[in-house]
Enzyme design. Structure first.
Site, PDB file in Angstrom:
ATOM      1  N   TYR B 289       0.880  -1.186   0.000  1.00  0.00           N
ATOM      2  CA  TYR B 289       0.000   0.000   0.000  1.00  0.00           C
ATOM      3  C   TYR B 289       0.906   1.221   0.000  1.00  0.00           C
ATOM      4  CZ  TYR B 289      -4.171   2.702   1.401  1.00  0.00           C
ATOM      5  OH  TYR B 289      -5.235   3.565   1.457  1.00  0.00           O
ATOM      6  N   TYR B 339      -5.029   4.950  -7.498  1.00  0.00           N
ATOM      7  CA  TYR B 339      -5.262   4.904  -6.059  1.00  0.00           C
ATOM      8  C   TYR B 339      -6.684   4.450  -5.778  1.00  0.00           C
ATOM      9  CZ  TYR B 339      -5.774   6.425  -1.207  1.00  0.00           C
ATOM     10  OH  TYR B 339      -6.019   6.463   0.142  1.00  0.00           O
TER      11      TYR B 339
END
Lengths: 139, 392
Positions: B289, B339
């Site tokens: 992430y 994203y």
């Protein structure tokens, strides 16, 4: 000069005395009645679980735990301040607290830099601490 | 741990993934679930579980349990929102895998959707939402610490100060992500990015510059989880879940939690590897992430790919770029890919594990580490995935 005040949070169930203290110009921390750990905004002791925490005056002194210089303004109150320093202060008593930094002449913003809190009042909005960097001898 | 998990990812669907205007998040979620079902060779009547993830800013009216009705799903045996900020997607896959393993459900869709982009509106207006918060935590906004960049900047600043690493380490991550993205047709930013471009870009929140920060997109990703037995008969090479773990550190407001130097990943890592016979040296691809470049540096250290303070050296000279010693975020990650929070690394892991990465495919991608980071390193969830060849 009428400038929109910065956002100031509403107290939650665990922080009413903290914000009342700020309104009176005092910075308070919670001290555990059993183990003595200082903390902020906890229902019971974050270290030992003891239920009795007492709000006591903090010295207002601390050191910079981390910082950033913000280059974007997300709120009108900060438009004239950009770029500005803000970050996390490790209060002398232990707890960490967010704050904006004012850089005094002859000092700089760096991790470990001593700071002192000044509680600034914004009419009709509330009060919160802003931290000014100080030299070691002033700390 | 989780040696007895009997679950594989068998379908992947996406919708949107664009900076242009799209339908609302709920419709994107619906399209992604239908896409994942089609990818797996399943029909919507095969689904008996639906797990929904959304951003912390979203509400039920934006994306809620009524997604079931839009999908015309009947008689589900599992329907939940799974909310753990950026860690939600993997947390949902954990729940799906547990449900499938216990028999509570047989085939579960996990979906994340978000549609924050309004063309013509500034990115910070989408993500740096003006908040006042409540309680002492809300003083962050009084201090002027708006947006995710401020949070991650505070962690990154401590990391640099404590380890002696420099902004070069951040630059190496951002440049490597763009190198991978140029190989990914689905990536949003595919123009080459040099170190000079990186350092010429403006600061957002020091030490983070423009290319250290993910840019929001409108889109959705869904995956389908089912048992290994059922997975064997479906349309795609199955991606078995080898292990799963979470790590949530708790209160960040006291001393003793080393912001920027440790995170929930440090708790999750030993739990993830325990009993699997797999360690950092056995990982072929990492999907971290990386909403901010710094996150990749800390992930490399917390998962044991290098020692404390050594990530800067690890990423220098293309260490995580195409052709480097450890392929990381092979789709370009959040920074240059897209994203969609926790689903971005999950989707790329599925693509790599299946061998469908095209120009960016890592040869021999058999064991993959996938991580999700939520809040200000408050929440962490991880998966160890295998490839079809992993089937025992």
């Amino acid at each position: 000069m009428s400038v929109e005040p910065p956002p100031i949070p509403e107290p939650d169930i665990n922080s009413v005395p903290f914000f009342e203290g700020l309104a009176e110009g005092r910075l308070l921390v919670q001290i555990c009645g059993r183990c003595g750990t200082a903390q902020l905004g906890h229902p019971d002791c974050d270290a030992c679980g003891h239920a009795a925490l007492e709000w006591q005056p903090a010295s207002g002194r601390g050191t910079i735990y981390s910082f950033t210089r913000m280059h974007l303004s997300y709120h009108p109150a900060f438009a004239d301040l950009v770029p500005y320093f803000a970050g996390i202060v490790a209060l002398e008593e232990g707890p960490l607290l967010y704050g904006r930094f004012v850089v005094a002449e002859g000092t700089k913003v760096a991790i470990g830099q001593p700071v002192v809190a000044e509680i600034v009042h914004f009419e009709g909005a509330g009060a919160f601490p802003i931290f000014t960097t100080v030299t070691e001898s002033q700390a | 741990m989780t040696a007895r998990i009997n679950a594989s990812i068998v379908g992947l669907g996406t919708a949107g993934i664009t900076r242009a205007a799209t339908p609302p998040a709920k419709e994107l979620a619906r399209l992604a679930v239908l896409g994942a079902l089609a990818d797996a060779g399943l029909d919507r009547t095969d689904l008996d579980g639906l797990l929904i993830c959304r951003t912390s800013a979203a509400t039920d009216s934006i994306l809620g349990p009524d997604l079931q009705k839009l999908l015309s799903l009947r008689d589900l045996s599992l329907l939940e929102l799974v909310l753990c900020e950026g860690a939600s997607a993997i947390a949902a896959i954990h729940t799906a895998a547990m449900a499938v393993t216990t028999g509570m459900a047989t085939t579960v869709a996990c979906v994340f959707a978000d549609a924050p982009v309004v063309p013509g509106k500034r990115t910070s207006a989408s993500f740096g939402r003006i908040k006042t918060g409540s309680g002492i935590e809300g003083l962050r906004y009084s201090a002027g610490l708006f947006g995710g960049a401020a949070n991650y900047a505070l962690a990154a600043q401590r990391y640099l100060a404590e380890t002696g690493a420099t902004e070069d380490a951040l630059a190496s991550v951002a440049v490597a992500m763009r190198q991978w993205a140029t190989l990914n047709p689905q990536a949003i930013f595919r123009d080459p990015l040099t170190r000079e471009d990186y350092f010429a870009a403006r600061y957002i929140a020091e030490p983070l510059r423009l290319y250290d920060c993910a840019i929001p997109v409108n889109g959705a990703v869904a995956v389908i989880v089912t048992s290994r037995e059922r997975a064997a008969d479906l349309a795609q090479p199955p991606v078995p879940i080898l292990s799963m773990a979470q790590g949530h550190r708790g209160s960040p407001d006291r001393r003793g939690l080393d912001l920027g130097l440790e995170s929930g990943a440090g708790i999750a890592a030993p739990r993830l590897f325990e009993g699997t016979g797999v360690g950092p040296a056995d990982i072929d691809v990492c999907l971290f992430y990386d909403a901010f470049s710094f996150s990749t540096l800390l992930s490399l250290e917390q998962y044991g790919f290098c020692g404390r303070g050594e990530a800067g050296d690890f990423v220098a000279d293309g260490g995580i770029a195409p052709g480097g010693r450890l392929p990381v975020n092979t789709g370009g990650g959040h920074l240059s890919g897209y994203y969609l929070q926790g689903m971005t690394p999950v989707a790329e892991a599925v693509i790599q594990a299946r061998g469908q990465g095209g120009a960016r495919q890592v040869d021999g991608a058999r064991t993959l580490l996938v991580t999700n980071e939520g809040g200000r390193f408050d929440y962490h969830a991880a998966l160890l995935l295998g490839s079809a060849e992993h089937r025992e």
